[in-house]
Design a protein around this motif. Structure first.
Motif, mmCIF file in Angstrom:
data_model
loop_
_atom_site.group_PDB
_atom_site.id
_atom_site.type_symbol
_atom_site.label_atom_id
_atom_site.label_comp_id
_atom_site.label_asym_id
_atom_site.label_seq_id
_atom_site.Cartn_x
_atom_site.Cartn_y
_atom_site.Cartn_z
ATOM 1 N N VAL A 169 0.823 -1.212 0.000
ATOM 2 C CA VAL A 169 0.000 0.000 0.000
ATOM 3 C C VAL A 169 0.855 1.259 0.000
ATOM 4 O O VAL A 169 0.502 2.256 -0.635
ATOM 5 C CB VAL A 169 -0.969 -0.009 1.201
ATOM 6 C CG1 VAL A 169 -1.622 1.344 1.396
ATOM 7 C CG2 VAL A 169 -2.046 -1.065 0.999
ATOM 8 N N SER A 206 -6.346 0.113 5.144
ATOM 9 C CA SER A 206 -5.779 -1.224 5.316
ATOM 10 C C SER A 206 -4.591 -1.431 4.375
ATOM 11 O O SER A 206 -4.526 -0.841 3.286
ATOM 12 C CB SER A 206 -6.844 -2.288 5.041
ATOM 13 O OG SER A 206 -6.286 -3.591 5.081
ATOM 14 N N ASN A 208 -4.085 -4.302 3.092
ATOM 15 C CA ASN A 208 -4.519 -5.493 2.351
ATOM 16 C C ASN A 208 -5.568 -5.044 1.337
ATOM 17 O O ASN A 208 -6.609 -4.496 1.720
ATOM 18 C CB ASN A 208 -5.097 -6.523 3.326
ATOM 19 C CG ASN A 208 -5.394 -7.859 2.672
ATOM 20 O OD1 ASN A 208 -5.007 -8.117 1.535
ATOM 21 N ND2 ASN A 208 -6.090 -8.712 3.394
ATOM 22 N N TYR A 209 -5.310 -5.268 0.053
ATOM 23 C CA TYR A 209 -6.233 -4.770 -0.970
ATOM 24 C C TYR A 209 -6.189 -5.665 -2.203
ATOM 25 O O TYR A 209 -5.252 -6.436 -2.407
ATOM 26 C CB TYR A 209 -5.871 -3.335 -1.378
ATOM 27 C CG TYR A 209 -4.623 -3.256 -2.224
ATOM 28 C CD1 TYR A 209 -4.695 -3.219 -3.619
ATOM 29 C CD2 TYR A 209 -3.353 -3.251 -1.637
ATOM 30 C CE1 TYR A 209 -3.548 -3.171 -4.404
ATOM 31 C CE2 TYR A 209 -2.207 -3.209 -2.408
ATOM 32 C CZ TYR A 209 -2.312 -3.160 -3.785
ATOM 33 O OH TYR A 209 -1.176 -3.125 -4.568
ATOM 34 N N TYR A 210 -7.225 -5.537 -3.038
ATOM 35 C CA TYR A 210 -7.214 -6.176 -4.349
ATOM 36 C C TYR A 210 -7.996 -5.310 -5.330
ATOM 37 O O TYR A 210 -8.712 -4.370 -4.933
ATOM 38 C CB TYR A 210 -7.792 -7.595 -4.292
ATOM 39 C CG TYR A 210 -9.267 -7.696 -3.963
ATOM 40 C CD1 TYR A 210 -10.241 -7.677 -4.962
ATOM 41 C CD2 TYR A 210 -9.701 -7.850 -2.634
ATOM 42 C CE1 TYR A 210 -11.600 -7.781 -4.659
ATOM 43 C CE2 TYR A 210 -11.046 -7.964 -2.324
ATOM 44 C CZ TYR A 210 -11.984 -7.926 -3.336
ATOM 45 O OH TYR A 210 -13.332 -8.032 -3.042
ATOM 46 N N TYR A 211 -7.843 -5.608 -6.613
ATOM 47 C CA TYR A 211 -8.517 -4.855 -7.662
ATOM 48 C C TYR A 211 -9.887 -5.484 -7.925
ATOM 49 O O TYR A 211 -9.979 -6.582 -8.454
ATOM 50 C CB TYR A 211 -7.681 -4.847 -8.943
ATOM 51 C CG TYR A 211 -6.359 -4.119 -8.797
ATOM 52 C CD1 TYR A 211 -6.286 -2.740 -8.936
ATOM 53 C CD2 TYR A 211 -5.189 -4.820 -8.499
ATOM 54 C CE1 TYR A 211 -5.084 -2.073 -8.786
ATOM 55 C CE2 TYR A 211 -3.975 -4.157 -8.353
ATOM 56 C CZ TYR A 211 -3.929 -2.784 -8.498
ATOM 57 O OH TYR A 211 -2.729 -2.127 -8.348
ATOM 58 N N ILE A 216 -10.937 -0.292 -6.090
ATOM 59 C CA ILE A 216 -9.930 -0.970 -5.282
ATOM 60 C C ILE A 216 -10.563 -1.310 -3.943
ATOM 61 O O ILE A 216 -11.127 -0.450 -3.269
ATOM 62 C CB ILE A 216 -8.689 -0.086 -5.099
ATOM 63 C CG1 ILE A 216 -8.021 0.151 -6.465
ATOM 64 C CG2 ILE A 216 -7.695 -0.729 -4.137
ATOM 65 C CD1 ILE A 216 -6.801 1.031 -6.414
ATOM 66 N N VAL A 217 -10.487 -2.577 -3.562
ATOM 67 C CA VAL A 217 -11.146 -3.071 -2.358
ATOM 68 C C VAL A 217 -10.104 -3.238 -1.251
ATOM 69 O O VAL A 217 -9.141 -3.987 -1.408
ATOM 70 C CB VAL A 217 -11.862 -4.405 -2.626
ATOM 71 C CG1 VAL A 217 -12.596 -4.874 -1.366
ATOM 72 C CG2 VAL A 217 -12.853 -4.251 -3.788
ATOM 73 N N PHE A 218 -10.308 -2.534 -0.141
ATOM 74 C CA PHE A 218 -9.436 -2.643 1.017
ATOM 75 C C PHE A 218 -10.057 -3.636 2.005
ATOM 76 O O PHE A 218 -11.225 -3.512 2.365
ATOM 77 C CB PHE A 218 -9.232 -1.279 1.671
ATOM 78 C CG PHE A 218 -8.420 -0.337 0.819
ATOM 79 C CD1 PHE A 218 -7.039 -0.295 0.924
ATOM 80 C CD2 PHE A 218 -9.039 0.480 -0.116
ATOM 81 C CE1 PHE A 218 -6.280 0.564 0.135
ATOM 82 C CE2 PHE A 218 -8.296 1.340 -0.914
ATOM 83 C CZ PHE A 218 -6.913 1.383 -0.786
ATOM 84 N N GLU A 234 -14.766 -5.521 3.986
ATOM 85 C CA GLU A 234 -14.219 -4.970 2.749
ATOM 86 C C GLU A 234 -14.833 -3.595 2.495
ATOM 87 O O GLU A 234 -16.051 -3.422 2.576
ATOM 88 C CB GLU A 234 -14.509 -5.892 1.561
ATOM 89 C CG GLU A 234 -13.839 -7.256 1.664
ATOM 90 C CD GLU A 234 -13.993 -8.095 0.392
ATOM 91 O OE1 GLU A 234 -14.791 -7.686 -0.488
ATOM 92 O OE2 GLU A 234 -13.320 -9.125 0.276
ATOM 93 N N ASN A 236 -14.845 -0.467 -0.401
ATOM 94 C CA ASN A 236 -14.565 -0.249 -1.815
ATOM 95 C C ASN A 236 -14.260 1.227 -2.089
ATOM 96 O O ASN A 236 -15.003 2.114 -1.672
ATOM 97 C CB ASN A 236 -15.753 -0.694 -2.670
ATOM 98 C CG ASN A 236 -15.454 -0.579 -4.153
ATOM 99 O OD1 ASN A 236 -14.653 -1.320 -4.697
ATOM 100 N ND2 ASN A 236 -16.106 0.372 -4.822
#
Length: 259
Positions: A169, A206, A208-211, A216-218, A234, A236
């Motif tokens: 991050v 956070s 910790n995230y993903y696309y 982008i989702v934390f 989560e 968004n």
């Protein structure tokens, strides 16, 4: 007046040279930075990730120490990129050193009677790829013997395939915008946060995230924002807002839409 053919032959090549110089000087100058960017793009070979889940070979599936025994179930990914495979194996070795240690020749005093039995599992899977951005997930579960329930966690790992680098991050976001990013994340998820009595000053961004599909989702650990029963939370951050805070090279390719 008649010109000497010998002199004429010397003049014509000279005129050709002058013409070349004149036309060359008239060519528009190219931006060195644009050339560098173009050359870099052409030189980068972005691989198409191919991955399958495989079991990790361990000396023993069950390891017994003085405080009890633990069953290990470790599964990782085998890809067409060795540096990615090495990354996850090294992560597992660091997180579960006892699982990889050969304790056969060591004198370990196992508790008498029925030893307490704990469980530890880690699974890695490939989530997806958007050009140079590849996302993997590490799902871990630990059940200490005698506990009321086990604890699980899912961490998303994002790689820049062009630079072969893990994008955490701190590298994802632009410098000096973390506070503004936190505020925007709160506004985008305010209804859910209000329902869980979470104020803006209590929220953190956070690591910790993903696309996701729309942003982008934390991802937050168990208990941090909600109860155990609700699982990992989560939040968004929509892509239209993310452009203000996320470095351009770490944003997926998006369609252009009117403001």
């Amino acid at each position: 007046m008649t010109m000497n053919p010998l002199k004429l032959s010397k003049i014509i090549p000279a005129l050709s040279i002058v013409t070349v110089i004149v036309f060359t000087g008239c060519q528009p100058k190219q931006d060195p930075q644009n050339n560098s960017a173009t050359d870099a793009t052409n030189k980068v070979d972005i691989p198409l990730i191919q991955a399958q889940v495989v079991a990790v070979k361990l000396p023993k599936q069950q390891v017994c120490l003085e405080d009890g025994c633990t069953n290990y179930d470790l599964q990782t990914v085998k890809t067409n990129q060795q540096w990615i495979d090495d990354y996850f194996i090294n992560r597992m070795k660091k997180a579960e050193p006892n699982a990889f240690a050969d304790l056969s020749d060591q004198q370990v005093k196992v508790p008498e009677g029925e030893p307490s039995l704990s469980e530890s599992s880690t699974y890695v899977r490939f989530v997806g790829q958007n050009y140079n951005l590849a996302t993997f997930a590490i799902h871990s579960y630990a059940y200490p013997a005698g506990a009321a329930h086990g604890m699980y966690h899912q961490e998303f790992v994002n790689f820049d395939l062009a630079t072969k680098k893990h994008i955490n991050v701190s590298e994802l976001i632009k410098d000096g915008v973390e506070q503004e990013l936190r505020d925007e994340l709160y506004v985008a998820n305010q209804n859910w946060l209000d329902e869980h009595n979470i104020k803006k000053d209590q929220l953190q961004v956070s690591d910790n995230y993903y696309y996701g599909v729309n942003g982008i989702v934390f991802v937050y650990p168990l208990y941090e924002l909600a109860s155990y029963a609700e699982g990992m939370s989560e939040l968004n951050l929509p892509y239209y807002a993310a452009k203000e805070f996320i470095k351009a090279e770490y944003l997926p390719s998006l369609p252009k839409v009117p403001n």
